[in-house]
Scaffold this active site. Structure first.
Site, PDB file in Angstrom:
ATOM      1  N   ASP A  67     -39.537 -14.043   7.408  1.00 15.41           N
ATOM      2  CA  ASP A  67     -38.807 -13.585   8.591  1.00 15.41           C
ATOM      3  C   ASP A  67     -37.604 -12.726   8.200  1.00 15.41           C
ATOM      4  OD1 ASP A  67     -37.343 -15.678   7.449  1.00 15.41           O
ATOM      5  OD2 ASP A  67     -37.778 -17.071   9.067  1.00 15.41           O
ATOM      6  N   ASN A 136     -34.670 -28.591  13.683  1.00 11.65           N
ATOM      7  CA  ASN A 136     -35.383 -28.830  14.942  1.00 11.65           C
ATOM      8  C   ASN A 136     -36.897 -28.677  14.773  1.00 11.65           C
ATOM      9  OD1 ASN A 136     -35.708 -26.099  14.674  1.00 11.65           O
ATOM     10  ND2 ASN A 136     -34.686 -25.528  16.568  1.00 11.65           N
ATOM     11  N   HIS A 138     -38.408 -26.179  13.225  1.00 13.05           N
ATOM     12  CA  HIS A 138     -38.943 -24.813  13.190  1.00 13.05           C
ATOM     13  C   HIS A 138     -39.507 -24.457  11.813  1.00 13.05           C
ATOM     14  CE1 HIS A 138     -34.717 -22.952  12.304  1.00 13.05           C
ATOM     15  NE2 HIS A 138     -35.432 -22.877  11.210  1.00 13.05           N
TER      16      HIS A 138
HETATM   17  C1  GLP Z   1     -34.029 -20.489   8.530  1.00  6.48           C
HETATM   18  C2  GLP Z   1     -35.277 -19.802   8.008  1.00  6.48           C
HETATM   19  C3  GLP Z   1     -36.366 -20.802   7.733  1.00  6.48           C
HETATM   20  C4  GLP Z   1     -35.812 -21.940   6.907  1.00  6.48           C
HETATM   21  C5  GLP Z   1     -34.723 -22.633   7.681  1.00  6.48           C
HETATM   22  C6  GLP Z   1     -34.136 -23.845   6.965  1.00  6.48           C
HETATM   23  O1  GLP Z   1     -34.129 -20.788   9.859  1.00  6.48           O
HETATM   24  N1  GLP Z   1     -35.757 -18.831   8.900  1.00  6.48           N
HETATM   25  O2  GLP Z   1     -37.431 -20.162   7.056  1.00  6.48           O
HETATM   26  O3  GLP Z   1     -36.831 -22.844   6.613  1.00  6.48           O
HETATM   27  O4  GLP Z   1     -33.722 -21.683   7.884  1.00  6.48           O
HETATM   28  O5  GLP Z   1     -32.907 -23.527   6.411  1.00  6.48           O
HETATM   29  P1  GLP Z   1     -32.101 -24.446   5.424  1.00  6.48           P
HETATM   30  O6  GLP Z   1     -32.927 -24.581   4.204  1.00  6.48           O
HETATM   31  O7  GLP Z   1     -30.823 -23.705   5.184  1.00  6.48           O
HETATM   32  O8  GLP Z   1     -31.902 -25.752   6.106  1.00  6.48           O
END
Ligand code: GLP
Length: 254
Positions: A67, A136, A138
């Site tokens: 992304d 959440n 995602h």
């Molecule tokens: C962002 C990215 C995701 C990632 C998520 C988790 O939202 N788009 O691909 O998995 O963050 O982030 P973190 O590892 O900082 O908790």
């Protein structure tokens, strides 16, 4: 789904990095889909270490971002493109021409999504997708409620996902795009991921937890540290499964 529960973040990151290194060693021209975020930082750093120690080359490897924010240039310090370059690609012998990310500055974002899907298909599809997990539930930037059949698209980020000073819109691979990967590696570290990890791995398959769609994929490995695994009901079984697999295949560990 194969679930590996490791004692701490450092070990879990090393295990995940070892999986990626093995994929690159098996197929040096493989296509990786790569995540951003705090979880993958120790994974990338461990991968850099492995590549230096074992002279693992990424020269023929291709990387696609999961992304990217809409409205940010690729060299913007807040962009995911910059993140990936700084934490991994510029630290190994990666060929910059093989680094693909959605263009957040594209005038027509929907057309850019189509272009990105076409580029992915032209590269032969994803061999291994490294996925983080949002609190959440995602996956990439597929927020709760995103279509489980979705392809690369523009997503409005939820309030809890937005970070200060960053755009509210992003281009993200869709769940269907991700499920076409030949293998997926999900990483989640820390107690704040425990609920989402339990929902993703053991919860019902639901668009309310986009990561639960991974239950439909035949080759997913989830690597968690103890705190992230703390709400898994079947944790003792996963440990037994890992031990049984090692016994059966003679494989030392993941
Ligand atoms: C962002 C990215 C995701 C990632 C998520 C988790 O939202 N788009 O691909 O998995 O963050 O982030 P973190 O590892 O900082 O908790």
């Amino acid at each position: 789904m194969r679930v590996a529960i490791e004692p701490d973040e450092k070990t879990a990151a090393q295990v995940a990095a070892t999986c990626i290194a093995a994929a690159v060693r098996r197929k040096p021209h493989c296509v990786l889909a790569l995540a951003t975020g705090s979880t993958v930082i120790p994974v990338y750093h461990a991968l850099v270490e492995i590549s230096r120690r074992e002279r693992l080359s990424f020269a023929r490897t291709t990387a696609f971002h999961l992304d990217e924010y809409a409205g940010l240039a690729g060299d913007d310090p807040r962009s995911f493109r910059r993140f990936l370059r700084e934490h991994l690609l510029a630290r190994v012998d990666f060929d910059a021409a093989r680094h693909h990310a959605p263009d957040g500055l594209a005038a027509d974002l929907d057309a850019e999504c189509h272009r990105y899907e076409a580029a992915l298909a032209a590269a032969g599809g994803i061999d291994l997708a490294l996925l983080g997990l949002g609190r959440n539930g995602h996956l990439a930037f597929n927020e709760p409620g995103a279509s489980l059949a979705g392809r690369t698209h523009v997503e409005l980020l939820m309030r809890e996902t937005r970070s200060d000073g960053r755009p509210r819109l992003a281009i993200t691979m869709g769940i269907a795009t991700l499920l076409e990967s030949r293998a997926c590696l999900l990483v989640a570290f820390g107690a704040e991921k425990a609920h989402a990890a339990a929902q993703a791995i053991e919860g019902p398959l639901s668009a309310s937890t986009p990561a639960s769609a991974l239950q439909l994929h035949a080759d997913v490995t989830a690597v968690l540290d103890e705190p992230a695994a703390s709400r898994l009901e079947r944790a003792p079984y996963y440990r037994e499964q890992e031990a049984a697999l090692r016994e059966r295949t003679g494989q030392p560990r993941l």
